[in-house]
Design a protein around this motif. Structure first.
Motif, mmCIF file in Angstrom:
data_model
loop_
_atom_site.group_PDB
_atom_site.id
_atom_site.type_symbol
_atom_site.label_atom_id
_atom_site.label_comp_id
_atom_site.label_asym_id
_atom_site.label_seq_id
_atom_site.Cartn_x
_atom_site.Cartn_y
_atom_site.Cartn_z
ATOM 1 N N LYS A 108 -3.293 8.779 5.268
ATOM 2 C CA LYS A 108 -4.532 9.566 5.290
ATOM 3 C C LYS A 108 -5.552 9.027 6.296
ATOM 4 O O LYS A 108 -6.040 9.779 7.134
ATOM 5 C CB LYS A 108 -5.122 9.656 3.884
ATOM 6 N N PRO A 109 -5.886 7.732 6.283
ATOM 7 C CA PRO A 109 -6.846 7.232 7.271
ATOM 8 C C PRO A 109 -6.319 7.312 8.709
ATOM 9 O O PRO A 109 -7.084 7.579 9.644
ATOM 10 C CB PRO A 109 -7.088 5.776 6.878
ATOM 11 N N VAL A 110 -5.022 7.121 8.882
ATOM 12 C CA VAL A 110 -4.442 7.215 10.221
ATOM 13 C C VAL A 110 -4.540 8.657 10.718
ATOM 14 O O VAL A 110 -4.890 8.911 11.880
ATOM 15 C CB VAL A 110 -2.974 6.728 10.226
ATOM 16 N N GLY A 111 -4.252 9.618 9.859
ATOM 17 C CA GLY A 111 -4.370 11.025 10.221
ATOM 18 C C GLY A 111 -5.791 11.407 10.569
ATOM 19 O O GLY A 111 -6.043 12.112 11.557
ATOM 20 N N ILE A 112 -6.735 10.947 9.788
ATOM 21 C CA ILE A 112 -8.152 11.229 10.060
ATOM 22 C C ILE A 112 -8.568 10.604 11.385
ATOM 23 O O ILE A 112 -9.287 11.218 12.171
ATOM 24 C CB ILE A 112 -9.029 10.734 8.887
ATOM 25 N N ALA A 113 -8.081 9.397 11.655
ATOM 26 C CA ALA A 113 -8.418 8.729 12.919
ATOM 27 C C ALA A 113 -7.891 9.528 14.109
ATOM 28 O O ALA A 113 -8.589 9.691 15.122
ATOM 29 C CB ALA A 113 -7.853 7.310 12.928
ATOM 30 N N MET A 137 0.846 -1.183 0.000
ATOM 31 C CA MET A 137 0.000 0.000 0.000
ATOM 32 C C MET A 137 0.891 1.246 0.000
ATOM 33 O O MET A 137 1.920 1.293 0.675
ATOM 34 C CB MET A 137 -0.909 -0.008 1.230
ATOM 35 N N ASP A 138 0.447 2.230 -0.732
ATOM 36 C CA ASP A 138 1.180 3.488 -0.840
ATOM 37 C C ASP A 138 1.202 4.196 0.513
ATOM 38 O O ASP A 138 0.173 4.254 1.204
ATOM 39 C CB ASP A 138 0.479 4.360 -1.892
ATOM 40 N N PRO A 139 2.367 4.720 0.937
ATOM 41 C CA PRO A 139 2.448 5.385 2.249
ATOM 42 C C PRO A 139 1.477 6.565 2.395
ATOM 43 O O PRO A 139 0.940 6.806 3.475
ATOM 44 C CB PRO A 139 3.895 5.861 2.327
ATOM 45 N N LYS A 140 1.242 7.299 1.325
ATOM 46 C CA LYS A 140 0.311 8.435 1.404
ATOM 47 C C LYS A 140 -1.120 7.952 1.636
ATOM 48 O O LYS A 140 -1.868 8.552 2.396
ATOM 49 C CB LYS A 140 0.370 9.278 0.136
ATOM 50 N N LYS A 141 -1.491 6.860 0.973
ATOM 51 C CA LYS A 141 -2.840 6.321 1.156
ATOM 52 C C LYS A 141 -3.010 5.759 2.565
ATOM 53 O O LYS A 141 -4.089 5.827 3.148
ATOM 54 C CB LYS A 141 -3.125 5.234 0.115
ATOM 55 N N LYS A 142 -1.958 5.195 3.117
ATOM 56 C CA LYS A 142 -2.009 4.628 4.460
ATOM 57 C C LYS A 142 -2.033 5.737 5.516
ATOM 58 O O LYS A 142 -2.690 5.602 6.558
ATOM 59 C CB LYS A 142 -0.799 3.720 4.677
ATOM 60 N N ILE A 191 -7.303 12.792 14.209
ATOM 61 C CA ILE A 191 -8.086 14.024 14.322
ATOM 62 C C ILE A 191 -9.419 13.736 15.008
ATOM 63 O O ILE A 191 -9.835 14.463 15.916
ATOM 64 C CB ILE A 191 -8.291 14.665 12.933
ATOM 65 N N VAL A 192 -10.077 12.672 14.602
ATOM 66 C CA VAL A 192 -11.356 12.303 15.227
ATOM 67 C C VAL A 192 -11.139 11.961 16.698
ATOM 68 O O VAL A 192 -11.923 12.377 17.566
ATOM 69 C CB VAL A 192 -12.000 11.109 14.463
ATOM 70 N N LEU A 193 -10.069 11.268 17.011
ATOM 71 C CA LEU A 193 -9.762 10.913 18.396
ATOM 72 C C LEU A 193 -9.536 12.172 19.237
ATOM 73 O O LEU A 193 -10.056 12.283 20.352
ATOM 74 C CB LEU A 193 -8.521 10.017 18.445
ATOM 75 N N PHE A 194 -8.776 13.141 18.708
ATOM 76 C CA PHE A 194 -8.546 14.394 19.439
ATOM 77 C C PHE A 194 -9.842 15.153 19.682
ATOM 78 O O PHE A 194 -10.055 15.708 20.761
ATOM 79 C CB PHE A 194 -7.555 15.287 18.689
ATOM 80 N N ILE A 195 -10.712 15.175 18.696
ATOM 81 C CA ILE A 195 -11.995 15.873 18.854
ATOM 82 C C ILE A 195 -12.833 15.194 19.928
ATOM 83 O O ILE A 195 -13.396 15.855 20.815
ATOM 84 C CB ILE A 195 -12.741 15.945 17.510
#
Length: 72
Positions: free
Chosen positions: A8-13, A1-6, A15-19
């Motif tokens: 993105k979901p980790v970053g979103i997770a 899997m491409d590092p950028k694609k991997k 952000i949601v966790l911090f919120i």
């Protein structure tokens, strides 16, 4: 899997966790603003300390006829 694609979901997770954690802390009253206000209530400012010493010194001058504590 491409590092950028991997990444993105980790970053979103994250952000949601911090919120979610931020909302829970605000609901429980343990957010940064509430804690800072609680801590600030117990801290004297330099102006408050100076005013207190000025009141004590004025009281000493009024009680001593020579204008100061201990005959100064």
């Amino acid at each position: 899997m491409d590092p950028k694609k991997k990444a993105k979901p980790v970053g979103i997770a994250f952000i949601v966790l911090f919120i979610i954690v931020g909302l829970v802390l605000m609901y429980m009253g343990n957010d940064a603003v509430v804690l800072a206000v609680r801590q600030k209530e117990g801290i004297l400012t330099a102006e408050q300390v100076k005013m207190s010493f000025d009141v004590v010194r004025l009281g000493e001058r009024a009680a001593c006829p020579r204008g100061g504590a201990g005959g100064r």
